[in-house]
Design an enzyme around this catalytic site. Structure first.
Site, PDB file in Angstrom:
ATOM      1  N   TYR A  24      24.270  15.116 -10.514  1.00 50.86           N
ATOM      2  CA  TYR A  24      23.246  14.917 -11.557  1.00 50.86           C
ATOM      3  C   TYR A  24      23.109  13.434 -11.871  1.00 50.86           C
ATOM      4  O   TYR A  24      22.016  12.927 -12.071  1.00 50.86           O
ATOM      5  CB  TYR A  24      23.662  15.679 -12.810  1.00 50.86           C
ATOM      6  CG  TYR A  24      22.570  15.818 -13.858  1.00 50.86           C
ATOM      7  CD1 TYR A  24      21.611  16.813 -13.744  1.00 50.86           C
ATOM      8  CD2 TYR A  24      22.513  14.966 -14.959  1.00 50.86           C
ATOM      9  CE1 TYR A  24      20.620  16.955 -14.705  1.00 50.86           C
ATOM     10  CE2 TYR A  24      21.519  15.104 -15.921  1.00 50.86           C
ATOM     11  CZ  TYR A  24      20.579  16.101 -15.795  1.00 50.86           C
ATOM     12  OH  TYR A  24      19.590  16.241 -16.742  1.00 50.86           O
ATOM     13  N   GLU A  34      22.074  25.311 -28.122  1.00 51.17           N
ATOM     14  CA  GLU A  34      20.875  25.788 -28.817  1.00 51.17           C
ATOM     15  C   GLU A  34      21.290  27.098 -29.479  1.00 51.17           C
ATOM     16  O   GLU A  34      21.266  28.153 -28.847  1.00 51.17           O
ATOM     17  CB  GLU A  34      19.725  26.001 -27.841  1.00 51.17           C
ATOM     18  CG  GLU A  34      19.408  24.782 -26.961  1.00 51.17           C
ATOM     19  CD  GLU A  34      20.289  24.714 -25.709  1.00 51.17           C
ATOM     20  OE1 GLU A  34      20.866  25.744 -25.341  1.00 51.17           O
ATOM     21  OE2 GLU A  34      20.401  23.629 -25.117  1.00 51.17           O
ATOM     22  N   GLY A  68      29.787  36.930 -29.343  1.00 49.81           N
ATOM     23  CA  GLY A  68      28.681  37.876 -29.154  1.00 49.81           C
ATOM     24  C   GLY A  68      28.724  38.979 -30.191  1.00 49.81           C
ATOM     25  O   GLY A  68      27.687  39.402 -30.721  1.00 49.81           O
TER      26      GLY A  68
HETATM   27  O1  LIG Z   1      22.474  24.273 -23.025  1.00 49.71           O
HETATM   28  C1  LIG Z   1      22.661  23.280 -22.284  1.00 49.71           C
HETATM   29  C2  LIG Z   1      22.389  23.317 -20.902  1.00 49.71           C
HETATM   30  C3  LIG Z   1      22.639  22.188 -20.129  1.00 49.71           C
HETATM   31  N1  LIG Z   1      23.135  21.071 -20.720  1.00 49.71           N
HETATM   32  C4  LIG Z   1      23.375  19.873 -19.920  1.00 49.71           C
HETATM   33  C5  LIG Z   1      24.236  20.144 -18.695  1.00 49.71           C
HETATM   34  C6  LIG Z   1      23.323  19.968 -17.535  1.00 49.71           C
HETATM   35  O2  LIG Z   1      24.000  19.249 -16.499  1.00 49.71           O
HETATM   36  C7  LIG Z   1      22.152  19.163 -18.082  1.00 49.71           C
HETATM   37  C8  LIG Z   1      20.828  19.509 -17.471  1.00 49.71           C
HETATM   38  O3  LIG Z   1      20.588  20.883 -17.648  1.00 49.71           O
HETATM   39  P1  LIG Z   1      19.270  21.527 -16.972  1.00 49.71           P
HETATM   40  O4  LIG Z   1      19.291  21.321 -15.500  1.00 49.71           O
HETATM   41  O5  LIG Z   1      19.142  22.928 -17.488  1.00 49.71           O
HETATM   42  O6  LIG Z   1      18.154  20.587 -17.619  1.00 49.71           O
HETATM   43  P2  LIG Z   1      16.569  20.555 -17.431  1.00 49.71           P
HETATM   44  O7  LIG Z   1      15.949  21.099 -18.649  1.00 49.71           O
HETATM   45  O8  LIG Z   1      16.167  21.170 -16.135  1.00 49.71           O
HETATM   46  O9  LIG Z   1      16.343  18.974 -17.394  1.00 49.71           O
HETATM   47  P3  LIG Z   1      16.487  17.960 -16.147  1.00 49.71           P
HETATM   48  O10 LIG Z   1      15.090  17.707 -15.728  1.00 49.71           O
HETATM   49  O11 LIG Z   1      17.188  16.776 -16.649  1.00 49.71           O
HETATM   50  O12 LIG Z   1      17.296  18.695 -15.104  1.00 49.71           O
HETATM   51  O13 LIG Z   1      22.122  19.403 -19.476  1.00 49.71           O
HETATM   52  C9  LIG Z   1      23.416  21.018 -22.075  1.00 49.71           C
HETATM   53  O14 LIG Z   1      23.878  20.025 -22.623  1.00 49.71           O
HETATM   54  N2  LIG Z   1      23.162  22.136 -22.815  1.00 49.71           N
END
Ligand SMILES: O=c1ccn([C@H]2C[C@H](O)[C@@H](COP(=O)(O)OP(=O)(O)OP(=O)(O)O)O2)c(=O)[nH]1
Length: 179
Positions: free
Chosen positions: A151, A121, A97
């Site tokens: 998941y 990201e 940070g």
């Molecule tokens: O910066 C990140 C955040 C999460 N994950 C992985 C871990 C997590 O278990 C998965 C799903 O994250 P999230 O629930 O935020 O995804 P979403 O954008 O809501 O997609 P989905 O519809 O698959 O849940 O992605 C990453 O690789 N990078």
């Protein structure tokens, strides 16, 4: 509840947490110090939630790579982590940070039942040189409350993630330019 360092070590020994590769010296009072992986994707131009992001791929040299303010970089954790028992919170740390680096953009949660090398990201507030496998943040494990959930069982978008993945939100947007 957040796991202490000794609790993370004990849960790993019991097979309830996977951290690969694992180094006990990376444990801190309430977290594990994770590292930046070798690969980076530099996202091209403007992004569109309805279209798969295109990126330029690179490997971070041992001499380092300068992150510039502006572009979105997708990186990856060096470690593959996961747990069927605990949820995870991935974040930066005080050192990172203070270098003006964001290790993710609003996405800290790792679900139970998801063992992956995380997509990062990455953004920089000022030009900053980073190195492969440098410590990049802290990973915390949380004791969930409620009925067991996974998941993996839900078959969500990133279930089979292998390393860096662009946003797949375009799959949800009607009439998007999905491939
Ligand atoms: O910066 C990140 C955040 C999460 N994950 C992985 C871990 C997590 O278990 C998965 C799903 O994250 P999230 O629930 O935020 O995804 P979403 O954008 O809501 O997609 P989905 O519809 O698959 O849940 O992605 C990453 O690789 N990078």
């Amino acid at each position: 509840m957040i796991l202490t360092g000794p609790a993370i070590a004990a849960a790993r020994a019991a097979g309830d947490i996977a951290i690969d590769p694992y180094d006990a010296s990376r444990l801190s009072p309430n977290a594990y110090d994770w590292r930046l992986g070798d690969d980076l994707r530099i996202c091209d131009g403007d992004l569109d939630a309805a279209t798969p992001t295109t990126c330029t791929e690179t490997t971070i040299p041992r001499t380092g790579f300068v992150l510039e303010p502006g572009p979105l970089y997708l990186g990856v954790t060096y470690e593959k982590t996961g747990s069927e028992v605990y949820a995870q919170l991935l974040n930066g740390n005080r050192n990172i940070g203070a270098l003006g680096i964001w290790v993710h953009v609003s996405a800290p949660l790792g679900h139970q039942g998801h063992a992956i090398r995380w997509t990062l990201e990455i953004r920089a507030s000022t030009p900053v040189r980073v190195y492969p496998r440098m410590t990049f943040g802290k990973l915390a494990f949380l004791q969930p409350l409620g009925a067991t959930a996974s998941y993996q069982q839900h078959g969500l978008k990133y279930t089979n993630s292998q390393g860096i993945e662009v946003s797949r939100l375009y799959e949800e947007i009607p009439g998007s330019g999905r491939p």
